[in-house]
Design a protein around this motif. Structure first.
Motif, PDB file in Angstrom:
ATOM      1  N   LEU B 118     -20.275 -20.023   2.226  1.00  0.00           N
ATOM      2  CA  LEU B 118     -21.299 -20.426   1.265  1.00  0.00           C
ATOM      3  C   LEU B 118     -22.583 -20.762   2.003  1.00  0.00           C
ATOM      4  O   LEU B 118     -22.543 -21.284   3.122  1.00  0.00           O
ATOM      5  CB  LEU B 118     -20.847 -21.687   0.501  1.00  0.00           C
ATOM      6  N   ARG B 119     -23.697 -20.440   1.365  1.00  0.00           N
ATOM      7  CA  ARG B 119     -24.978 -20.826   1.939  1.00  0.00           C
ATOM      8  C   ARG B 119     -25.550 -21.970   1.102  1.00  0.00           C
ATOM      9  O   ARG B 119     -25.598 -21.882  -0.120  1.00  0.00           O
ATOM     10  CB  ARG B 119     -25.933 -19.623   1.929  1.00  0.00           C
ATOM     11  N   VAL B 120     -25.928 -23.046   1.787  1.00  0.00           N
ATOM     12  CA  VAL B 120     -26.504 -24.196   1.085  1.00  0.00           C
ATOM     13  C   VAL B 120     -27.944 -23.854   0.727  1.00  0.00           C
ATOM     14  O   VAL B 120     -28.791 -23.705   1.600  1.00  0.00           O
ATOM     15  CB  VAL B 120     -26.428 -25.471   1.958  1.00  0.00           C
ATOM     16  N   GLU B 121     -28.196 -23.697  -0.565  1.00  0.00           N
ATOM     17  CA  GLU B 121     -29.502 -23.229  -1.034  1.00  0.00           C
ATOM     18  C   GLU B 121     -30.474 -24.372  -1.271  1.00  0.00           C
ATOM     19  O   GLU B 121     -31.671 -24.160  -1.396  1.00  0.00           O
ATOM     20  CB  GLU B 121     -29.334 -22.443  -2.338  1.00  0.00           C
ATOM     21  N   TYR B 168     -22.476 -17.619  -2.568  1.00  0.00           N
ATOM     22  CA  TYR B 168     -21.474 -16.944  -1.746  1.00  0.00           C
ATOM     23  C   TYR B 168     -22.198 -16.025  -0.766  1.00  0.00           C
ATOM     24  O   TYR B 168     -23.124 -15.310  -1.164  1.00  0.00           O
ATOM     25  CB  TYR B 168     -20.525 -16.105  -2.601  1.00  0.00           C
ATOM     26  N   CYS B 169     -21.783 -16.056   0.499  1.00  0.00           N
ATOM     27  CA  CYS B 169     -22.447 -15.214   1.499  1.00  0.00           C
ATOM     28  C   CYS B 169     -21.407 -14.715   2.504  1.00  0.00           C
ATOM     29  O   CYS B 169     -20.227 -15.085   2.432  1.00  0.00           O
ATOM     30  CB  CYS B 169     -23.540 -16.019   2.216  1.00  0.00           C
ATOM     31  N   VAL B 175     -26.431 -12.856   1.633  1.00  0.00           N
ATOM     32  CA  VAL B 175     -25.931 -12.895   0.262  1.00  0.00           C
ATOM     33  C   VAL B 175     -25.990 -11.467  -0.275  1.00  0.00           C
ATOM     34  O   VAL B 175     -27.064 -10.916  -0.454  1.00  0.00           O
ATOM     35  CB  VAL B 175     -26.812 -13.837  -0.591  1.00  0.00           C
ATOM     36  N   ASN B 176     -24.831 -10.854  -0.460  1.00  0.00           N
ATOM     37  CA  ASN B 176     -24.824  -9.484  -0.978  1.00  0.00           C
ATOM     38  C   ASN B 176     -23.577  -9.244  -1.818  1.00  0.00           C
ATOM     39  O   ASN B 176     -22.729 -10.140  -1.966  1.00  0.00           O
ATOM     40  CB  ASN B 176     -24.918  -8.470   0.174  1.00  0.00           C
ATOM     41  N   ILE B 177     -23.452  -8.047  -2.327  1.00  0.00           N
ATOM     42  CA  ILE B 177     -22.360  -7.731  -3.260  1.00  0.00           C
ATOM     43  C   ILE B 177     -20.987  -7.853  -2.573  1.00  0.00           C
ATOM     44  O   ILE B 177     -20.003  -8.272  -3.183  1.00  0.00           O
ATOM     45  CB  ILE B 177     -22.582  -6.349  -3.927  1.00  0.00           C
ATOM     46  N   ILE B 188     -24.057 -16.871  -7.282  1.00  0.00           N
ATOM     47  CA  ILE B 188     -24.144 -18.330  -7.458  1.00  0.00           C
ATOM     48  C   ILE B 188     -22.755 -18.977  -7.477  1.00  0.00           C
ATOM     49  O   ILE B 188     -21.873 -18.570  -8.224  1.00  0.00           O
ATOM     50  CB  ILE B 188     -24.933 -18.676  -8.746  1.00  0.00           C
ATOM     51  N   ALA B 189     -22.592 -19.990  -6.621  1.00  0.00           N
ATOM     52  CA  ALA B 189     -21.306 -20.700  -6.530  1.00  0.00           C
ATOM     53  C   ALA B 189     -21.409 -22.134  -7.028  1.00  0.00           C
ATOM     54  O   ALA B 189     -20.392 -22.786  -7.297  1.00  0.00           O
ATOM     55  CB  ALA B 189     -20.804 -20.710  -5.087  1.00  0.00           C
TER      56      ALA B 189
END
Lengths: 81, 230
Positions: B118-121, B168-169, B175-177, B188-189
């Motif tokens: 996960l990437r902290v946005e 999700y990354c 971050v992609n499919i 989005i997580a």
């Protein structure tokens, strides 16, 4: 007493993986002519109410309160005697 | 920090959350049954745990969102109490209108149970303050209905106001499919409410909060909260 049927369908643009899975299964049976399948649901409600308009109004409230999530779903109410 | 965990019929992560909160705060959280209608004053954090409330009937979280306790959770939210919904808790928060969007069945129709990156946005919140912006963390997911959907209009609001918490990354943060496990819109997580006092997330931080469980990366969410409320 009247009966209400609530038809709930997914809005356009909302992903429907279940519809897709059903479509794939039918295609495997040889039904090649399917363009798209969207899966919905319907809910039958018997009401202790004889006035059709009032009944429809009540069911509409139920839809907005719980039965339908309007972010993703459309609905249609049919009242039957 | 004083915390409370709401327990619904079908909750199954309530005790995991309680163990984590006890460990972090040194105090046992108050366990509140869904049929109660009061959350005592002085509670800093309310957690809606994961599970399968009411068997996911109608839509995941829909029936639980009509519980008596939810009106009180809404009152507390209005007063700025921190509210965390994990997995089914996230679904209940969207169904109750405290968070925008909805969680649909996973795109591949499978129950997915695995660690995800996960990437902290957004780290400007009581929940994510101990993370660096764009930090990549690994937390497990375990769900069938984690496919986040939101209208375009609301998605734009989420973006404009930095209300997307986690995406999700892949391991390098892209971050992609391919790094999207469940079909969620824009990967989005997790999302915040407009005042960032409510967080809903599909990954389970409480499942990676003890070295015996394989890691403690999930602890940071709770340690950040503790820091904010001590």
């Amino acid at each position: 007493m009247v009966k209400a049927i609530v038809y709930i369908s997914l809005k356009n643009g909302v992903l429907d993986p279940e519809g897709k899975a059903i479509q794939n299964a039918l295609t495997n049976f040889g039904f090649q002519e399917i363009n798209e399948i969207r899966k919905g649901k319907f809910i039958e409600i018997e009401l202790n109410e004889n006035n059709k308009l009032k009944a429809k109004d009540k069911v509409d409230k139920m839809c907005r309160k719980l039965l339908v999530n309007t972010v993703i779903e459309n609905y249609n109410i049919e009242i039957i005697d | 920090m004083k915390s409370a965990v709401i327990v619904f019929p079908g909750s199954n992560c309530d005790r995991d959350i309680a163990v984590t909160l006890s460990k972090v705060t040194g105090k046992k959280p108050l366990m509140i049954w869904h049929n109660e209608n009061v959350i005592p004053k002085g509670i800093d954090l309310i957690v809606l745990p994961g599970g399968f409330t009411y068997g996911d009937y109608l839509r995941s979280g829909a029936i639980a969102s009509t519980s008596k306790i939810i009106s009180e959770v809404k009152n507390k939210a209005n007063k700025g109490v921190a509210i965390l919904g994990v997995c089914n808790g996230f679904q209940i928060l969207t169904e109750s209108g405290l968070l925008s969007g909805i969680l649909l069945p996973n795109k591949n129709l499978k129950f997915i149970c695995k660690d995800v990156h996960l990437r902290v946005e957004e780290n400007n919140s009581v929940f994510t303050k101990l993370f660096k912006l764009n930090e990549i963390i690994t937390i497990p997911i375990a769900h069938h209905d984690g496919n986040y959907f939101v209208t375009e209009e609301e998605l734009n609001i989420l973006k404009d106001k930095n209300l997307i918490a986690l995406r999700y990354c892949n391991p390098s943060g892209e971050v992609n499919i391919d790094s999207n496990p469940n079909g969620s819109i824009e990967n989005i997580a997790g999302v915040f409410s407009s005042n960032k006092r409510v967080l809903g997330m599909m990954p389970h931080p409480e499942r990676l909060a003890d070295i015996k469980l394989g890691g403690i990366e999930g602890l940071k969410f709770f340690e950040g909260l503790l820091e904010g409320f001590s």
